[in-house]
Design a protein around this motif. Structure first.
Motif, short mmCIF file in Angstrom:
data_model
loop_
_atom_site.label_atom_id
_atom_site.label_comp_id
_atom_site.label_asym_id
_atom_site.label_seq_id
_atom_site.Cartn_x
_atom_site.Cartn_y
_atom_site.Cartn_z
N ASP A 64 0.83 -1.21 0.00
CA ASP A 64 0.00 0.00 0.00
C ASP A 64 0.86 1.26 0.00
OD1 ASP A 64 1.02 -0.15 2.53
OD2 ASP A 64 -0.90 -0.03 3.58
N TYR A 65 2.06 1.17 -0.56
CA TYR A 65 2.94 2.32 -0.69
C TYR A 65 3.67 2.21 -2.03
CZ TYR A 65 5.81 -1.41 1.30
OH TYR A 65 6.39 -2.62 1.55
N GLU A 66 4.37 3.26 -2.41
CA GLU A 66 5.10 3.28 -3.68
C GLU A 66 6.52 2.75 -3.47
OE1 GLU A 66 3.69 4.22 -6.52
OE2 GLU A 66 1.81 4.77 -5.54
N CYS A 95 5.54 13.70 -6.37
CA CYS A 95 4.19 13.68 -5.82
C CYS A 95 3.38 14.80 -6.47
CB CYS A 95 4.22 13.88 -4.31
SG CYS A 95 4.87 12.44 -3.41
N HIS A 155 11.02 2.94 -0.33
CA HIS A 155 9.57 2.88 -0.20
C HIS A 155 9.09 4.24 0.31
CE1 HIS A 155 9.86 -1.75 0.68
NE2 HIS A 155 10.44 -1.40 -0.46
N TYR A 156 7.99 4.74 -0.25
CA TYR A 156 7.50 6.06 0.17
C TYR A 156 6.01 6.18 -0.08
CZ TYR A 156 7.07 7.43 -4.75
OH TYR A 156 6.70 7.50 -6.07
N ARG A 157 5.42 7.22 0.51
CA ARG A 157 4.04 7.60 0.25
C ARG A 157 3.99 9.09 -0.07
NH1 ARG A 157 2.68 4.34 4.99
NH2 ARG A 157 1.60 2.44 4.36
N CYS A 158 3.02 9.48 -0.87
CA CYS A 158 2.72 10.89 -1.09
C CYS A 158 1.56 11.27 -0.16
CB CYS A 158 2.32 11.14 -2.55
SG CYS A 158 3.68 10.93 -3.73
#
Length: 315
Positions: A116-118, A132, A207-210
């Motif tokens: 559930d992350y990029e 982003c 791994h990251y999220r916006c």
């Protein structure tokens, strides 16, 4: 939270219930057949792919074949078709991968997770680019620069080199990207501490999220302090307390064939409500990252953390 993953083995459909971040789907199909991967609302992360001679017992193989019967482009082809998508399919065929060993019946094996992350990665000498959209900023969850982790650049994996990664990986990447709308990081020894001397291939895995709000972070037994400018009040968007794939509190990490993972994941189910009760509508607030504040299901084990996403709203 348990999710449903559909994993197709040869000719049988098998439904698996597992934790989304930590289960690995493994599927093998014989030459001429097709692998279908479905991740629901999450995204596919390809960990490993091999098209070549089957393992003993797969596809009717009654003896061992030479280990060098393998398409060199296996991982690249599968990632091009599947990485970051919700669903994909790949056919086990010479027209897709080429024929690595004429006259031998082959099979295709893929290992993957639903996340559930990029995820972005780069082999040594290349760079990752993170972008982003408008109104969102980057939140770095995990970063490792080392000896080809998770078979990022090739299908090779050296278990003897499992501890070979730069200890400053997360901090360097976070310094370059955290809170920005766009960033880039070069996978190079000049950027990170070189730790795998004599190894021909390094890789950077991020791994990251916006996120659309600001972030407040605290390790266990510390506290988050949130302040909004005059004329605005706090609005909590999300909150997490526990252990996940986030680095930053010196959580013990475990090396596997599928990369580095945080041991003993857990999360408090009341984290969002606790944060809202403490902060919503106020100019400033604080929340302690402690088990007695949250209904945490894992009392013992590696250190936990609290992360709160918020925005400052005008009156």
């Amino acid at each position: 939270m348990a999710i449903k993953q559909l994993i197709l083995f040869c000719c049988i459909a098998v439904t698996v219930y597992a934790s989304s971040q930590y289960s690995v789907g493994k599927v093998t199909k014989c030459e001429g057949q097709q692998i279908d991967i479905r991740c629901g609302n999450q995204e596919i992360n390809i960990l490993y792919a091999r098209y070549g001679s089957p393992s003993y017992g797969d596809c009717g193989a009654s003896h061992y074949f030479p280990s060098n019967c393998e398409a060199a482009n296996s991982l690249a082809v599968v990632r091009q078709k599947c990485q970051g998508k919700k669903n994909c399919w790949v056919k086990a065929h010479n027209d897709v991968f080429g024929d690595p060993c004429v006259g031998v019946r082959k099979s295709l094996t893929i290992h993957y997770t639903c996340v559930d992350y990029e995820i972005v990665g780069a082999c040594e000498g290349k760079q990752i680019d993170i972008r982003c959209g408008s109104g969102k900023t980057i939140n770095i969850l995990y970063a490792i620069y080392g000896a080809n982790f998770g078979s990022l650049c090739t299908n090779s994996f050296d278990p003897w080199n499992a501890a070979c990664y730069a200890r400053n990986s997360f901090q360097v990447t976070r310094n370059k990207c955290q809170g920005k709308q766009n960033c880039w990081v070069k996978a190079h020894n000049d950027v990170f501490n070189r730790v795998c001397r004599g190894r021909p291939q390094h890789a950077l895995d991020v791994h990251y999220r916006c996120v659309r709000g600001q972030l407040a972070f605290a390790c266990e037994n510390k506290q988050v302090d949130i302040r909004c400018p005059s004329g605005t009040t706090i609005n909590i968007l999300s909150a997490f307390y526990g252990r996940n794939n986030q680095q930053g509190c010196r959580n013990p990490i475990q090396q596997t064939r599928f990369g580095l993972i945080i041991r003993s994941p857990c999360s408090a189910t009341n984290a969002l409500q606790v944060a809202k009760n403490a902060c919503n509508g106020k100019h400033n607030c604080w929340i302690k990252a402690r088990d007695n504040v949250f209904n945490i299901p894992c009392q013992n084990g590696p250190k936990k953390h609290l992360e709160v996403e918020f925005e400052c709203r005008k009156h």
